[in-house]
Design a protein around this motif. Structure first.
Motif, PDB file in Angstrom:
ATOM      1  N   ILE A  12      -8.967  31.116  78.667  1.00  0.00           N
ATOM      2  CA  ILE A  12      -9.429  30.555  77.389  1.00  0.00           C
ATOM      3  C   ILE A  12      -8.311  29.742  76.742  1.00  0.00           C
ATOM      4  N   TYR A  15      -8.056  26.505  78.490  1.00  0.00           N
ATOM      5  CA  TYR A  15      -9.170  25.633  78.112  1.00  0.00           C
ATOM      6  C   TYR A  15      -8.869  24.959  76.769  1.00  0.00           C
ATOM      7  N   PHE A  56     -13.311  31.212  89.662  1.00  0.00           N
ATOM      8  CA  PHE A  56     -14.702  31.288  89.221  1.00  0.00           C
ATOM      9  C   PHE A  56     -14.789  31.239  87.692  1.00  0.00           C
ATOM     10  N   ILE A  60     -16.320  28.223  85.493  1.00  0.00           N
ATOM     11  CA  ILE A  60     -17.481  28.397  84.603  1.00  0.00           C
ATOM     12  C   ILE A  60     -17.164  27.843  83.213  1.00  0.00           C
ATOM     13  N   MET A  61     -15.957  28.122  82.718  1.00  0.00           N
ATOM     14  CA  MET A  61     -15.538  27.576  81.423  1.00  0.00           C
ATOM     15  C   MET A  61     -15.618  26.053  81.425  1.00  0.00           C
ATOM     16  N   TYR A  62     -15.094  25.486  82.496  1.00  0.00           N
ATOM     17  CA  TYR A  62     -15.062  24.028  82.645  1.00  0.00           C
ATOM     18  C   TYR A  62     -16.489  23.477  82.655  1.00  0.00           C
ATOM     19  N   ASP A  63     -17.346  24.148  83.430  1.00  0.00           N
ATOM     20  CA  ASP A  63     -18.735  23.696  83.544  1.00  0.00           C
ATOM     21  C   ASP A  63     -19.479  23.769  82.219  1.00  0.00           C
ATOM     22  N   LEU A  64     -19.258  24.863  81.511  1.00  0.00           N
ATOM     23  CA  LEU A  64     -20.023  25.077  80.282  1.00  0.00           C
ATOM     24  C   LEU A  64     -19.825  23.936  79.309  1.00  0.00           C
ATOM     25  N   PHE A  65     -18.621  23.392  79.259  1.00  0.00           N
ATOM     26  CA  PHE A  65     -18.360  22.403  78.228  1.00  0.00           C
ATOM     27  C   PHE A  65     -18.259  20.971  78.747  1.00  0.00           C
ATOM     28  N   PHE A  66     -18.038  20.795  80.024  1.00  0.00           N
ATOM     29  CA  PHE A  66     -17.780  19.431  80.479  1.00  0.00           C
ATOM     30  C   PHE A  66     -18.774  18.868  81.483  1.00  0.00           C
ATOM     31  N   LEU A  70     -24.080  23.461  85.829  1.00  0.00           N
ATOM     32  CA  LEU A  70     -23.331  24.708  85.753  1.00  0.00           C
ATOM     33  C   LEU A  70     -23.191  25.309  87.140  1.00  0.00           C
ATOM     34  N   ALA A  74     -17.326  25.761  89.207  1.00  0.00           N
ATOM     35  CA  ALA A  74     -17.012  27.156  89.534  1.00  0.00           C
ATOM     36  C   ALA A  74     -16.881  27.323  91.043  1.00  0.00           C
TER      37      ALA A  74
ATOM     38  N   CYS B  22     -23.064  30.594  92.979  1.00  0.00           N
ATOM     39  CA  CYS B  22     -22.845  29.278  92.363  1.00  0.00           C
ATOM     40  C   CYS B  22     -23.941  28.305  92.762  1.00  0.00           C
ATOM     41  N   SER B  29     -29.556  25.282  86.983  1.00  0.00           N
ATOM     42  CA  SER B  29     -29.195  24.401  85.867  1.00  0.00           C
ATOM     43  C   SER B  29     -29.603  22.961  86.134  1.00  0.00           C
ATOM     44  N   ARG B  40     -24.037  30.179  77.650  1.00  0.00           N
ATOM     45  CA  ARG B  40     -23.351  29.119  76.933  1.00  0.00           C
ATOM     46  C   ARG B  40     -23.166  29.498  75.465  1.00  0.00           C
ATOM     47  N   GLN B 131     -12.728  15.474  81.868  1.00  0.00           N
ATOM     48  CA  GLN B 131     -12.934  14.628  83.036  1.00  0.00           C
ATOM     49  C   GLN B 131     -12.406  13.248  82.713  1.00  0.00           C
ATOM     50  N   ILE B 138     -16.813  16.845  72.077  1.00  0.00           N
ATOM     51  CA  ILE B 138     -17.543  17.934  71.428  1.00  0.00           C
ATOM     52  C   ILE B 138     -17.288  17.852  69.930  1.00  0.00           C
ATOM     53  N   LYS B 172     -22.550  18.045  72.073  1.00  0.00           N
ATOM     54  CA  LYS B 172     -21.812  17.153  72.954  1.00  0.00           C
ATOM     55  C   LYS B 172     -22.274  15.720  72.699  1.00  0.00           C
TER      56      LYS B 172
END
Lengths: 175, 282
Positions: A12, A15, A56, A60-66, A70, A74, B22, B29, B40, B131, B138, B172
């Motif tokens: 966290i 992130y 992992f 997941i953190m990266y996926d959730l926001f960027f 999803l 990960a 995954c 998703s 989320r 990225q 955000i 976002k």
């Protein structure tokens, strides 16, 4: 268990650094990818299991926001954690060659798949541009960031470890 | 027993399990956001307040640089400003008069829905996409604050982007310079239609693409390009940027060129969200 929670805290923290600090230190719009450093280093320090777990969670953190998909990052980060974990038996304090190669390889691997998903599949064949303008600078910058973060993370890793050293030794003999 | 479980879960097996998990997540998703949205929400509940705090850290560095103006600089600046205020006051009086006239005329033309009339909500940027090719960020307002998908985001200078995802306490925003952004636009003066497209390969030049202009369109270099009334998501009349290097295409069927965005995306900190959407149900 405590160790896993501590690692979650670090994820966290990384992130938060990634979304706030990284844009300030970005050069020419390219920022280092701090999240990828975590599975690489933790895998390298402690083996595949640890690398996969950290990969992992940070993925997941990266996926959730960027990312919109999803699980994609990960999966990539888990693989990166797994591979750097395979080299953990070559772990030596002060040996920077392997982590540098792992970080560079990890960024290249991840960004290349990002390129395939976001550009190649949409028939945008700009690989030379993407390679030289995005991937290569990111590799260089991430490797530098990794070298800066190497010592602090190693120290933290030792702090987490001191309690569970004995258990881990048994684990390693089983593996 | 415990050992047996540990022996069974070799790294390779764990990798296989996580990979399958995954893959399932990606598949889910890809089609719907419903299953992953609880996760989320849970994560954002913890992270977003932290992010609001830390935000000061990153952007604070930039700010402290700006604070380092010397007192002398400021003093000379303030006397300069006083003069300016006097002249502006006089100008303002004149403008007030003109404005009254303009209002009357606008009503005549039924054009009173200018940008200033849209209801707006201020928001702060609390995170920027990590990225390197994708310019999205955000903001600290979510569905709790009345944000909705497809709401337009502007700054004092012009169009910033559009809200693509809304969650409980954050949303976002995809910017117009993002590689997958596509806006229908027009020349403010000549009303020629065109489209504005983000392009990563123009990253270094600080420009984006201006495309699909008719071959007989009269768009000139430096023209103000605004959002068009045809666009399905963007409200009309928001400044996007200025036309640049307009040329006829090789095919001779259309014209295209570049657009210099009006907004400075590198130093953006606060944005305004227009809470009125293009497709209103009333």
């Amino acid at each position: 268990m405590k160790r896993k929670l501590c690692e979650l805290g670090i994820i966290i923290l990384f992130y938060l650094l990634q979304v706030s600090l990284c844009r300030v230190i970005a050069i020419g719009g390219v920022a280092p990818n701090l999240m990828i450093v975590l599975p690489v280093l933790f895998g390298y320090f402690n083996g595949s299991k640890e690398g996969m777990y950290v990969g992992f969670c940070s993925g997941i953190m990266y996926d959730l926001f960027f990312t919109d998909l999803l699980g994609f990052t990960a999966l990539m980060f888990t693989l990166i954690g797994f591979f750097s974990g395979m080299l953990s038996n070559r772990y030596e304090e002060g040996n920077f060659v392997i982590p540098i190669l792992l970080t560079a390889g990890g960024v290249l691997f991840y960004e290349f798949f990002v390129f395939i998903g976001n550009f190649l599949l949409q028939n945008r064949l700009i690989l030379p541009f993407f390679m030289t303008r995005v991937i290569l600078p990111e590799i260089v910058y991430t490797v530098i960031a990794m070298l800066v973060l190497y010592k602090p993370l190693q120290l933290l890793n030792k702090v987490f470890d001191s309690r569970k050293r004995k258990v881990k030794d048994i684990d390693e003999t089983i593996l | 027993m415990n050992n047996k479980i540990k022996n069974f879960f070799t790294p390779a097996k764990i990798l296989a399990i996580i990979s399958i998990f995954c893959a399932a997540l990606i598949a889910v998703s890809f089609f719907s956001d419903k299953l992953v949205s609880p996760l989320r929400e849970a994560v954002s509940f913890v992270v977003i307040p932290l992010q609001r705090g830390v935000n000061g850290l990153g952007i604070g560095v930039v700010k402290s640089e700006e604070k380092r103006k010397t007192i002398e600089e400021l003093q000379s600046y303030s006397s300069e400003l006083e003069e300016k205020v006097a002249s502006l006051e006089a100008q303002n009086e004149q403008l007030k008069k003109d404005n009254k006239e303009l209002d009357d005329l606008k009503k005549l033309y039924d054009m009173d829905q200018s940008l200033a009339d849209y209801p707006k909500v201020g928001a702060t940027i609390i995170g920027i996409s990590s990225q390197n090719w994708n310019e999205s960020f955000i903001i600290d307002k979510g569905s709790q604050d009345g944000m909705e998908e497809d709401m337009n985001v502007i700054s004092a200078d012009g169009l910033v982007g559009i809200i693509t995802e809304v969650h409980g306490n954050y949303s976002k925003v995809m910017t117009v310079v993002s590689d997958n952004s596509y806006v229908t636009a027009m020349d403010e003066a000549t009303k020629d239609q065109c489209t504005v497209k983000g392009d990563i390969s123009l990253f270094d030049k600080g420009k984006i693409r201006l495309e699909r202009m008719k071959v007989d369109s009269k768009v000139k270099e430096g023209d103000r390009i605004v959002t068009s009334g045809i666009s399905s998501k963007y409200l009309p009349g928001i400044l996007i940027g200025y036309a640049n290097e307009i040329k006829e295409d090789e095919t001779g069927m259309s014209r295209s060129g570049y657009l210099v965005p009006a907004v400075d995306f590198d130093h953006l900190q606060n944005v305004l969200v227009i809470t009125k959407k293009k497709q209103t149900t009333d």
